[in-house]
Design a protein around this motif. Structure first.
Motif, PDB file in Angstrom:
ATOM      1  N   ASP A 119      -7.253  -2.019   0.395  1.00 32.78           N
ATOM      2  CA  ASP A 119      -8.437  -1.358  -0.225  1.00 32.78           C
ATOM      3  C   ASP A 119      -9.533  -2.366  -0.559  1.00 32.78           C
ATOM      4  O   ASP A 119     -10.622  -1.805  -0.530  1.00 32.78           O
ATOM      5  CB  ASP A 119      -7.648  -1.341  -1.804  1.00 32.78           C
ATOM      6  CG  ASP A 119      -6.578  -0.260  -1.969  1.00 32.78           C
ATOM      7  OD1 ASP A 119      -6.498   0.857  -1.436  1.00 32.78           O
ATOM      8  OD2 ASP A 119      -5.225  -0.565  -2.349  1.00 32.78           O
ATOM      9  N   LYS A 171      -2.627  -1.676  -5.225  1.00 34.69           N
ATOM     10  CA  LYS A 171      -3.682  -1.845  -4.902  1.00 34.69           C
ATOM     11  C   LYS A 171      -3.667  -3.266  -3.700  1.00 34.69           C
ATOM     12  O   LYS A 171      -2.826  -4.457  -4.183  1.00 34.69           O
ATOM     13  CB  LYS A 171      -4.832  -2.228  -5.622  1.00 34.69           C
ATOM     14  CG  LYS A 171      -5.154  -0.926  -6.571  1.00 34.69           C
ATOM     15  CD  LYS A 171      -6.003  -0.036  -5.706  1.00 34.69           C
ATOM     16  CE  LYS A 171      -6.711   1.053  -6.480  1.00 34.69           C
ATOM     17  NZ  LYS A 171      -7.307   1.925  -5.809  1.00 34.69           N
ATOM     18  N   THR A 172      -4.349  -3.402  -2.709  1.00 40.78           N
ATOM     19  CA  THR A 172      -4.209  -4.408  -1.779  1.00 40.78           C
ATOM     20  C   THR A 172      -5.430  -5.058  -1.642  1.00 40.78           C
ATOM     21  O   THR A 172      -6.583  -4.425  -1.381  1.00 40.78           O
ATOM     22  CB  THR A 172      -3.536  -3.916  -0.630  1.00 40.78           C
ATOM     23  OG1 THR A 172      -4.525  -2.896   0.031  1.00 40.78           O
ATOM     24  CG2 THR A 172      -2.271  -3.498  -0.656  1.00 40.78           C
ATOM     25  N   HIS A 189       0.716  -1.094   0.088  1.00 40.97           N
ATOM     26  CA  HIS A 189       0.038  -0.095   0.015  1.00 40.97           C
ATOM     27  C   HIS A 189       0.961   1.441  -0.007  1.00 40.97           C
ATOM     28  O   HIS A 189       0.777   2.218  -0.773  1.00 40.97           O
ATOM     29  CB  HIS A 189      -0.817  -0.046   1.003  1.00 40.97           C
ATOM     30  CG  HIS A 189      -1.726   1.265   1.337  1.00 40.97           C
ATOM     31  ND1 HIS A 189      -1.546   2.432   2.133  1.00 40.97           N
ATOM     32  CD2 HIS A 189      -3.159   1.493   0.851  1.00 40.97           C
ATOM     33  CE1 HIS A 189      -2.310   3.238   1.868  1.00 40.97           C
ATOM     34  NE2 HIS A 189      -3.440   2.730   1.369  1.00 40.97           N
ATOM     35  N   PHE A 214      -4.549   0.280   5.004  1.00 40.39           N
ATOM     36  CA  PHE A 214      -3.780   0.150   4.054  1.00 40.39           C
ATOM     37  C   PHE A 214      -4.426  -1.061   3.148  1.00 40.39           C
ATOM     38  O   PHE A 214      -3.706  -1.675   2.195  1.00 40.39           O
ATOM     39  CB  PHE A 214      -2.270  -0.411   4.503  1.00 40.39           C
ATOM     40  CG  PHE A 214      -2.176  -1.144   5.727  1.00 40.39           C
ATOM     41  CD1 PHE A 214      -2.348  -0.520   6.989  1.00 40.39           C
ATOM     42  CD2 PHE A 214      -2.045  -2.486   5.519  1.00 40.39           C
ATOM     43  CE1 PHE A 214      -2.041  -1.396   7.975  1.00 40.39           C
ATOM     44  CE2 PHE A 214      -2.216  -3.447   6.559  1.00 40.39           C
ATOM     45  CZ  PHE A 214      -2.300  -2.937   7.948  1.00 40.39           C
TER      46      PHE A 214
END
Length: 224
Positions: A210, A194-195, A189, A208
């Motif tokens: 998404d 993108k997590t 992050h 952190f």
């Protein structure tokens, strides 16, 4: 929120408890047992104490191996040669539904794992999904310093650059990391990736992450 599925995406999948589900935890348990036996041998302690150390090192160092290297100076390949004994391990089931999911995803796909790559190669082959990935980036490719060490993510970006899918200056949010370990998502992050946290159990969350899904197959819902 919807996670766009387009050709610019780069998909990075952790292996353990991400590509296969919590319902197949027996797979990881079989490996963890071997790790505890290795700790028992190196530290000359009883098995229950070895299990405690295995878990503590994972929390404190990111991987049990990292803790063993720091405290006992073990050699990574000695560690993996000991724990990767095929006759003692369990592997995931054949998973055509996951192959179908991976084939839906546009853009290149990688396995990005804190294990030596032969473990995830064997498992993903059993699942019937190995050829869905460009390659496996294993711990040996990261100079044995895995997630959540910043150097691991730098290595992954270099691999993507070498393979021609990404370069410095590109939008980092094109890269999507799916991982069951929350602490592995924070550095991703921080880099602008993108997590997606793949975890069906914990009530914890982090700013952190998404997206959060309980199982890899729920990625379909994120794609809308």
């Amino acid at each position: 929120m919807i996670l766009s599925n387009d050709t610019d995406r780069i998909w990075l999948f952790d292996y353990d408890l991400t590509l296969y589900a919590e319902s197949e935890r027996a797979v990881l348990n079989s490996l963890d047992r071997r790790i505890a036996l290795y700790v028992q041998q190196v530290a000359n302690i009883d098995y229950d104490h070895a299990q405690e150390i295995r878990k503590r090192y994972w929390k404190e160092y990111g991987t049990t191996l990292a803790g063993l290297r720091a405290v006992y100076g073990v050699t990574p390949n000695d560690f993996f040669d000991f724990i990767h004994q095929p006759e003692t391990l369990v592997y995931p089931d054949f998973a055509p539904q996951k192959r179908a999911l991976l084939e839906i995803l546009k853009g290149p796909k990688y396995i990005f794992t804190n294990g030596r790559s032969d473990w995830s190669r064997k498992g993903s082959s059993k699942m019937g999904i190995l050829d869905c990935f460009e390659r496996i980036v294993g711990l040996e490719d990261m100079n044995w310093d895995g997630k959540p060490q910043v150097s691991a993510y730098e290595t992954m970006e270099k691999v993507l650059e070498y393979d021609g899918f990404w370069k410095k200056g590109d939008d980092p949010s094109r890269i999507v990391l799916l991982d069951d370990a929350l602490h592995n998502l924070r550095p991703a992050h921080d880099r602008g990736w993108k997590t997606v946290w793949v975890n069906p159990i914990s009530e914890e969350n982090g700013s952190f992450t998404d997206f959060r899904i309980p199982d890899l197959m729920d990625l379909l819902k994120l794609l809308g």
